[in-house]
Design a protein around this motif. Structure first.
Motif, short mmCIF file in Angstrom:
data_model
loop_
_atom_site.label_atom_id
_atom_site.label_comp_id
_atom_site.label_asym_id
_atom_site.label_seq_id
_atom_site.Cartn_x
_atom_site.Cartn_y
_atom_site.Cartn_z
N LYS A 42 0.83 -1.22 0.00
CA LYS A 42 0.00 0.00 0.00
C LYS A 42 0.86 1.27 0.00
O LYS A 42 0.58 2.24 0.69
CB LYS A 42 -0.97 -0.01 1.17
CG LYS A 42 -2.00 -1.12 1.07
CD LYS A 42 -2.96 -1.09 2.23
CE LYS A 42 -4.08 -2.09 2.09
NZ LYS A 42 -3.71 -3.47 2.11
N THR A 44 1.28 4.05 -1.85
CA THR A 44 0.56 4.76 -2.90
C THR A 44 1.43 5.77 -3.64
O THR A 44 1.31 5.90 -4.86
CB THR A 44 -0.69 5.46 -2.32
OG1 THR A 44 -0.29 6.32 -1.26
CG2 THR A 44 -1.69 4.44 -1.81
N LYS A 79 -9.25 -8.47 -2.30
CA LYS A 79 -9.83 -7.31 -2.97
C LYS A 79 -8.76 -6.22 -3.01
O LYS A 79 -8.16 -5.90 -1.99
CB LYS A 79 -11.05 -6.84 -2.19
CG LYS A 79 -11.80 -5.72 -2.84
CD LYS A 79 -13.05 -5.39 -2.04
CE LYS A 79 -13.78 -4.24 -2.70
NZ LYS A 79 -14.97 -3.88 -1.93
N SER A 81 -6.80 -2.79 -2.85
CA SER A 81 -6.97 -1.61 -2.02
C SER A 81 -7.49 -0.44 -2.87
O SER A 81 -6.93 -0.15 -3.93
CB SER A 81 -5.63 -1.23 -1.40
OG SER A 81 -5.63 0.09 -0.95
N LYS A 82 -8.52 0.20 -2.40
CA LYS A 82 -9.09 1.34 -3.12
C LYS A 82 -8.06 2.46 -3.26
O LYS A 82 -7.95 3.08 -4.32
CB LYS A 82 -10.33 1.85 -2.38
CG LYS A 82 -11.02 3.00 -3.05
CD LYS A 82 -12.26 3.43 -2.28
CE LYS A 82 -12.92 4.62 -2.95
NZ LYS A 82 -14.13 5.03 -2.25
N LEU A 83 -7.29 2.71 -2.21
CA LEU A 83 -6.27 3.75 -2.27
C LEU A 83 -5.19 3.43 -3.30
O LEU A 83 -4.70 4.32 -4.00
CB LEU A 83 -5.64 3.96 -0.89
CG LEU A 83 -6.53 4.61 0.16
CD1 LEU A 83 -5.81 4.65 1.50
CD2 LEU A 83 -6.95 6.00 -0.27
N VAL A 85 -5.61 1.54 -6.03
CA VAL A 85 -6.21 1.71 -7.35
C VAL A 85 -6.27 3.20 -7.70
O VAL A 85 -5.94 3.60 -8.83
CB VAL A 85 -7.61 1.06 -7.41
CG1 VAL A 85 -8.32 1.40 -8.72
CG2 VAL A 85 -7.51 -0.45 -7.23
N GLN A 86 -6.64 4.03 -6.75
CA GLN A 86 -6.66 5.48 -6.98
C GLN A 86 -5.26 6.01 -7.29
O GLN A 86 -5.09 6.87 -8.15
CB GLN A 86 -7.24 6.21 -5.76
CG GLN A 86 -8.72 6.02 -5.60
CD GLN A 86 -9.26 6.62 -4.31
OE1 GLN A 86 -8.51 6.85 -3.36
NE2 GLN A 86 -10.56 6.89 -4.29
#
Length: 110
Positions: A42, A44, A79, A81-83, A85-86
């Protein structure tokens, strides 16, 4: 069990400042495993930098996250991580903005 390559990639992406400097000197072949390590960890900001400098014509999310590359980094049941993917989307946006800016300033007229 993680490969030695993946463990080394995790060390490279653990610090954003160091990884940003290292990306200019690392061969493009390492980008997929660095992407996987950054995604799993993660990281980002590192993901954004990797995508912005992606050395290949295609960035296949499915192939990178499927786990058939240099490591089995992202199990198919997890699944994303939304962060993360962003961060990838922001990296693609930055890449496209850079391409447009470089193409319109000093490049040949198309």
């Amino acid at each position: 069990m993680a490969s030695l390559l993946f463990l080394c990639a995790q060390k490279v992406v653990c610090d954003h400042r160091s990884s940003r400097l290292a990306l200019d000197t690392l061969p493009g072949e390492l980008y997929p495993v660095l992407f996987q390590a950054a995604f799993v960890g993660k990281k980002t900001l590192v993901l954004q930098d990797l995508v912005r400098r992606w050395p290949f014509p295609v960035l296949s999310f499915q192939k990178l996250l499927r786990g058939d590359g240099p490591s089995d980094a992202v199990p198919p049941t997890d699944k994303p991580s939304k962060l993360c993917v962003q961060a990838v989307i922001l990296g693609v946006t930055s890449y496209l903005n850079d391409a447009v800016a470089n193409g319109s300033s000093g490049g040949p007229a198309g």
